[in-house]
Design an enzyme around this catalytic site. Structure first.
Site, PDB file in Angstrom:
ATOM      1  N   ASN A  37      41.555  55.012  49.400  1.00  0.00           N
ATOM      2  CA  ASN A  37      42.945  55.107  49.851  1.00  0.00           C
ATOM      3  C   ASN A  37      43.201  53.862  50.685  1.00  0.00           C
ATOM      4  O   ASN A  37      42.766  53.777  51.832  1.00  0.00           O
ATOM      5  CB  ASN A  37      43.155  56.377  50.680  1.00  0.00           C
ATOM      6  CG  ASN A  37      44.562  56.430  51.257  1.00  0.00           C
ATOM      7  OD1 ASN A  37      45.415  55.610  50.913  1.00  0.00           O
ATOM      8  ND2 ASN A  37      44.800  57.390  52.142  1.00  0.00           N
TER       9      ASN A  37
ATOM     10  N   GLY B 275      39.860  57.464  60.389  1.00  0.00           N
ATOM     11  CA  GLY B 275      40.036  56.174  61.048  1.00  0.00           C
ATOM     12  C   GLY B 275      39.479  56.116  62.460  1.00  0.00           C
ATOM     13  O   GLY B 275      39.791  55.193  63.216  1.00  0.00           O
TER      14      GLY B 275
ATOM     15  N   SER C 165      36.254  58.750  57.985  1.00  0.00           N
ATOM     16  CA  SER C 165      35.190  57.863  58.468  1.00  0.00           C
ATOM     17  C   SER C 165      33.947  57.861  57.561  1.00  0.00           C
ATOM     18  O   SER C 165      32.813  57.780  58.051  1.00  0.00           O
ATOM     19  CB  SER C 165      34.820  58.184  59.917  1.00  0.00           C
ATOM     20  OG  SER C 165      35.950  57.992  60.758  1.00  0.00           O
TER      21      SER C 165
HETATM   22  P1  13P Z   1      38.991  56.440  56.927  1.00  0.00           P
HETATM   23  O1  13P Z   1      37.952  56.412  55.835  1.00  0.00           O
HETATM   24  O2  13P Z   1      39.456  55.061  57.330  1.00  0.00           O
HETATM   25  O3  13P Z   1      38.584  57.302  58.075  1.00  0.00           O
HETATM   26  O4  13P Z   1      40.298  57.122  56.291  1.00  0.00           O
HETATM   27  C1  13P Z   1      40.153  58.319  55.627  1.00  0.00           C
HETATM   28  C2  13P Z   1      41.402  58.623  54.908  1.00  0.00           C
HETATM   29  O5  13P Z   1      42.442  58.884  55.499  1.00  0.00           O
HETATM   30  C3  13P Z   1      41.377  58.579  53.442  1.00  0.00           C
HETATM   31  O6  13P Z   1      42.517  59.170  52.902  1.00  0.00           O
END
Ligand code: 13P
Length: 257
Positions: free
Chosen positions: A10, A173, A213
Site C-alpha cells: 500500500n 506506521g 509495521s
Molecule cells: P505500515 O506498514 O507503514 O505500518 O503501514 C501499514 C498499512 O497501513 C498498510 O495498509
C-alpha cells in the site's frame, strides 16, 4: 486448506509516475516467486503506467479506494469501470486512514465491497481497532462489527472473492507491530466471524492478511501463524529491495507447507 499467501504493497500517497516506473523495473530485475500473489496498490495517477508495465508479469495492480457508483456527479471520485478499463484488478477498501481522515464508514465500505465484487474487482477489506479500543478490551467487538457490516448482503461466493486485512490502527506506521500472538488471535477470531456469516467453506478459503509495521525482519513470524495468509505493507513496500525481501519470505512459507 492451503491458502496462497498474498503480499500487497500500500503505497499510500507516495510515488510519482516516474518513481513508480523506476520501482517496477528495479523490483522486476529478479524473478518473482510464483507461489506468492504480489499486489501493488498505488496512487491513481500511477495506475495506467503500472498496469502496462505489469501486463506480462504475475504482479497484480490495485487502487487504494474507489467509488461504488458507475458514474455520476461525484467530484474528485474514481469509478470501478475507470479502474477496470486500465487493467486494475484489486482495490483496498476501508483502510483506517480513509476511515479516520476521509469519513469512510462501515456503510460506505459495504457499498464499495458490494460494487467491487459485482464487477469482479478483488477488494482488500481493512479492519482493525484503535489503541483506545484495545485498551478498553473492545478489539473483538470492533472487528466483528466491521466484518459483519463490510460483508452485509454478500453471498458466500462473493465473500470468497475478497481478501481481508487486519490492521490494528496503533500498529500502522508506528514501527510498533502487533505481536504474532495478538494478531493471530484476532485473525482467528475474524475467520470464525466469517464462518458465522458465510459458512465454514468461505472461512477456510478466505485469505486474511496482517498489516501494521511489517518489515522484512518480522514478516516470517507473522506468516508462521496458520491463520495469517500474507501482509499489507506500507513503509517497507516503498523500496524494491525491501518489498522483494517480503515476497521472498512469503515464498519460503509456501515451501514449508
Ligand atoms: P505500515 O506498514 O507503514 O505500518 O503501514 C501499514 C498499512 O497501513 C498498510 O495498509
Amino acid at each position: 486448506m492451503k491458502r496462497r499467501p498474498v503480499i500487497a504493497a500500500n503505497w499510500k500517497m507516495y510515488k510519482t509516475i516516474g518513481e513508480a516506473s523506476s520501482f517496477f523495473s528495479s523490483f522486476l530485475s529478479e524473478p518473482i516467486p510464483n507461489d506468492v500473489e504480489v499486489v501493488l496498490c498505488a496512487p491513481y495517477l500511477c495506475l495506467p503506467t503500472l498496469t502496462k508495465l505489469a501486463e506480462s508479469t504475475s504482479v497484480g495492480i490495485g487502487a487504494q479506494n474507489v467509488h461504488w457508483k458507475k458514474e455520476g456527479a461525484y467530484t474528485g471520485e474514481v469509478s470501478i469501470p475507470m479502474l477496470q478499463e486500465i487493467g486494475v484488478k484489486y482495490v483496498i477498501i476501508g483502510h483506517s486512514e480513509r476511515r479516520a481522515y476521509f469519513a469512510e464508514t462501515d456503510q460506505t465500505v459495504n457499498e464499495k465491497v458490494k460494487a467491487a465484487v459485482q464487477a469482479g474487482l478483488i477488494p482488500i477489506v481493512c479492519v482493525g481497532e484503535t489503541w483506545e479500543e484495545r485498551e478498553r478490551e473492545e478489539t473483538k467487538q470492533v472487528v466483528e462489527r466491521q466484518v459483519h457490516r463490510a460483508f452485509a448482503g454478500l453471498s458466500p461466493e462473493q465473500m470468497n472473492q475478497c481478501i481481508l486485512a487486519y490492521e490494528p490502527v496503533w500498529a500502522i506506521g508506528t514501527g510498533k507491530a502487533s505481536t504474532v500472538e495478538d494478531a493471530g488471535e484476532v485473525i482467528a477470531f475474524i475467520r470464525q466471524t466469517i464462518a458465522t456469516i458465510g459458512g465454514g467453506q468461505v472461512a477456510a478459503a478466505i485469505r486474511i492478511q496482517y498489516g501494521g509495521s511489517v518489515k522484512p525482519e518480522n514478516i516470517a513470524t507473522f506468516l508462521a501463524h496458520p491463520d495469517i495468509d500474507g501482509a499489507l505493507v506500507g513503509g517497507a513496500s516503498l523500496k524494491p529491495d525491501s518489498f522483494r525481501a517480503l515476497v521472498a519470505e512469503a515464498s519460503k512459507r509456501g515451501d514449508q507447507e
